[in-house]
Motif scaffolding. Sequence first.
Motif: not given
Length: 266
Positions: A20-21, A23-24, A28
């Motif tokens: 998930h990190q 992806c984030n 960004q």
Amino acid sequence: MTVIFVGHGTRSHVGRLEFHQTCNLTAQGILRRLRRMASTGLNLTFERGCLELAEPALLQTLRLASVQRADGVLIVPLFLFEAGHMEHDIPRMMAESGLRHDSSVKVLPAIGVDSRFVQVTVHRVRETGYRDEQPEAVLLLGRGNQSVLAQAAFTQISLAVNQHLSPEYLDTGYLAGTGRDWRGAFEQMVADGHPHIYVQPYLWFHGWLTNQIRTWVNERQTSRWVKRMPRISVGEPLGIHPLIIESMVNRVVAELLEREVLCSDG
């Protein structure tokens, strides 16, 4: 345009957080890059999905995209090689969801041979204590699959890692699938008398396989199956690293800009 990041999925809490990190941070980075380039022709939304063992489920994400898509869908797999997940699982789930390949839907290829991923691999080996001035033995571990092309790509990666580290000896093994079993490669290196072996998984995130590597190595260290056990250092998976994020951003932005040019020409 909807960008969908695809992961395998894992029961590992750490592995899920890493996915998930990634992806984030990639999302960004994509938005920052496009703003700097004054690219305003695309209205982006970011989604994600896992093949199994974790939420959100990819099939559910694809079904939602199939219903809601307006400006196209870009599927971005977070897979190292073009193997079974790329060849079978993602196409099958796309078909089940009603999302089919056409001019507005594209699936990016897996990573393959990427110099940034090689650099991160080298960094992970050095993190465990490997010193260039004292080169020792390295065992590079691939996930394993039945794809000849994927195995050829892994061989290229191992050659690049060898060039960066110049170890005393480098061997490869596979954790699953066809190819040389990593445990046999490890035992041969022990039998050959290497005093220190650096075991480095070429895996993206933490999960069951990374745990199994450490479990098996620990069992071997305590079983006294040889008279003299070498020092063994097990590296971390690729995980989250600025070079990996940069590579992902580059891949997605290149595709988005091409799509933007095609839309403006149309």
